[in-house]
Design a protein around this motif. Structure first.
Motif, short mmCIF file in Angstrom:
data_model
loop_
_atom_site.label_atom_id
_atom_site.label_comp_id
_atom_site.label_asym_id
_atom_site.label_seq_id
_atom_site.Cartn_x
_atom_site.Cartn_y
_atom_site.Cartn_z
N THR A 155 -12.83 3.01 -5.41
CA THR A 155 -12.69 2.08 -4.29
C THR A 155 -13.85 2.31 -3.32
O THR A 155 -14.22 3.44 -3.02
CB THR A 155 -11.35 2.30 -3.57
N VAL A 156 -14.42 1.22 -2.83
CA VAL A 156 -15.55 1.31 -1.91
C VAL A 156 -15.09 1.81 -0.54
O VAL A 156 -15.79 2.54 0.15
CB VAL A 156 -16.25 -0.06 -1.79
N GLN A 157 -13.89 1.41 -0.17
CA GLN A 157 -13.29 1.83 1.09
C GLN A 157 -11.79 1.93 0.89
O GLN A 157 -11.26 1.35 -0.06
CB GLN A 157 -13.61 0.82 2.19
N PRO A 158 -11.08 2.69 1.73
CA PRO A 158 -9.63 2.79 1.55
C PRO A 158 -8.95 1.42 1.59
O PRO A 158 -9.32 0.55 2.38
CB PRO A 158 -9.19 3.66 2.74
N THR A 182 6.38 10.12 15.01
CA THR A 182 6.14 8.70 14.77
C THR A 182 5.10 8.56 13.67
O THR A 182 4.17 9.35 13.57
CB THR A 182 5.63 8.00 16.05
N ILE A 183 5.26 7.53 12.84
CA ILE A 183 4.36 7.31 11.71
C ILE A 183 3.87 5.87 11.77
O ILE A 183 4.66 4.93 11.85
CB ILE A 183 5.07 7.58 10.37
N THR A 184 2.56 5.70 11.70
CA THR A 184 1.97 4.36 11.72
C THR A 184 2.38 3.61 10.45
O THR A 184 2.31 4.18 9.35
CB THR A 184 0.43 4.46 11.80
N PRO A 185 2.81 2.35 10.56
CA PRO A 185 3.36 1.63 9.40
C PRO A 185 2.32 1.06 8.44
O PRO A 185 2.43 -0.06 7.97
CB PRO A 185 4.18 0.51 10.05
N VAL A 186 1.29 1.84 8.15
CA VAL A 186 0.30 1.46 7.14
C VAL A 186 -0.05 2.71 6.33
O VAL A 186 0.10 3.84 6.80
CB VAL A 186 -0.99 0.86 7.75
N GLY A 187 -0.54 2.49 5.12
CA GLY A 187 -1.06 3.57 4.30
C GLY A 187 -2.46 3.22 3.83
O GLY A 187 -2.76 2.04 3.58
N LEU A 188 -3.33 4.20 3.74
CA LEU A 188 -4.71 4.00 3.30
C LEU A 188 -4.88 4.67 1.94
O LEU A 188 -4.78 5.90 1.83
CB LEU A 188 -5.69 4.60 4.31
N VAL A 189 -5.11 3.88 0.90
CA VAL A 189 -5.13 4.37 -0.47
C VAL A 189 -6.56 4.33 -1.01
O VAL A 189 -7.28 3.34 -0.83
CB VAL A 189 -4.21 3.53 -1.38
N SER A 190 -6.95 5.40 -1.70
CA SER A 190 -8.26 5.43 -2.35
C SER A 190 -8.09 5.92 -3.78
O SER A 190 -7.21 6.73 -4.08
CB SER A 190 -9.23 6.34 -1.60
N MET A 191 -8.95 5.41 -4.66
CA MET A 191 -8.94 5.79 -6.07
C MET A 191 -10.34 6.15 -6.51
O MET A 191 -11.31 5.47 -6.17
CB MET A 191 -8.41 4.65 -6.94
#
Length: 346
Positions: A155-158, A182-191
């Motif tokens: 992946t070029v970016q998350p 508290t947890i931000t409601p997004v996830g950043l995925v990289s491969m």
């Protein structure tokens, strides 16, 4: 003679040129899990980033360009044992949704010139299946030809995933309650993936699903310590994953996967007696609630015995409405109070 020699040489070169020049997917490709990584970043308290990975996954690209990656969500690895358990049972609910999958149909035209340029960036349309939801995404990836039998895809970016798009917000809220953050409601995925051509000579690692260090994340075997057992039962109690038909002690069918996973944990806590505690909200009469909580605890007890847990290792107790987690003043709070809890007695 010169022309004949030149013709023979040209024919020989055509036979021996890299297969990628003839077709980018010739022979098909397999993901080398040992040389690959799938990670995600979560944000807690507004600014603290935590990186985690998946330790078990597999993938392939067919000769027609059909790409598939399967990720075992039970292999989530945060580097902290009980945090792994929270992610499995509270967030991903792996007892119901054990796997995530990424699929794509790659057009040969996208990488037809890879042999010449060695590395290029493409926008890849994919389908992500996660937590019972399928969604289409377009992911920019860099494809690098290392040699004719080895290709890296990264992946070029998350990739930014909104948790609400995959029905994961309820799991996030459970994590917040369990961890007190508290947890931000997004996830950043990289491969960062490495593919080997099928049948390539010298492939060091056969096609597999497990990356280095996966045994710890997967907990494939072995007994747990008392501390680990106690922590697991506390987390499983927070999942609120045992449900019943309204006003009855009849287990909901969706509870069985959770209880099957629970029975596996009990087996790995040898000699420990586990209390199955039933709790209700304050709606209705107190004595009726007490009786209902006892019946529901007994129903869970019976199911676990059917899964091979000895009766002398289980104690069913009903608490009725006497021990609420939160005030019974809203629909949401009453739902939290209607629960089954598990704890180690001795």
């Amino acid at each position: 003679m010169y022309r004949l020699t030149l013709s023979i040489l040209t024919f020989f070169l055509l036979l021996t040129r890299p297969a990628l020049a003839a077709g980018p997917f010739d022979g098909g490709w397999q993901l080398n899990a040992e040389s690959s990584a799938i990670r995600f970043i979560s944000i807690k308290k507004g600014s603290i980033a935590e990186s985690s990975r998946f330790a078990a996954f597999s993938g392939s690209i067919s000769e027609s360009g059909e790409a598939k990656i399967h990720i075992a969500l039970d292999s989530v690895d945060t580097s902290i044992d009980l945090r792994n358990v929270r992610m499995r049972f509270l967030f991903f609910e792996t007892f119901t949704y054990p796997e995530a999958a990424v699929t794509a149909q790659i057009s040969p035209a996208l990488i037809a010139d890879l042999a010449a340029v060695q590395r290029k960036q493409i926008d890849l349309p994919v389908t992500l299946s996660l937590h019972g939801v399928e969604a289409g995404l377009t992911i920019p990836v860099a494809v690098t030809l290392l040699n004719e039998n080895l290709v890296a895809v990264a992946t070029v970016q998350p990739v930014i995933l909104k948790l609400e798009d995959f029905n994961l917000n309820a799991g996030r809220e459970k994590l917040e309650e369990a961890a007190g953050v508290t947890i931000t409601p997004v996830g950043l995925v990289s491969m960062d993936l490495m593919f080997e051509r099928n049948g390539a000579a010298g492939s060091a690692v056969p096609a597999g699903t497990v990356t280095a260090g996966a045994a710890t994340a997967l907990e494939a075997s072995g007994d747990f310590t008392r501390e680990a057992c106690t922590g697991r039962f506390e987390i499983l109690s927070q999942g609120r994953s045992v449900n019943f038909a309204p006003s009855t002690a009849r287990l909901d069918a969706n509870s069985r996967g959770f209880l099957n996973s629970l029975s596996g944990i009990i087996r790995r806590c040898p000699g420990m007696v586990v209390e199955v505690g039933g709790h209700t909200d304050s709606q209705g009469k107190a004595d009726w609630n007490m009786a209902l909580s006892e019946k529901r605890a007994a129903a869970v007890n019976q199911y676990l015995q059917q899964k091979g847990i000895p009766a002398d290792r289980l104690v069913a107790v009903g608490y009725g409405e006497t021990t609420p987690l939160v005030p019974n003043d809203t629909v949401q709070n009453r739902a939290k109070n209607r629960r089954i809890e598990f704890k180690v007695l001795n």
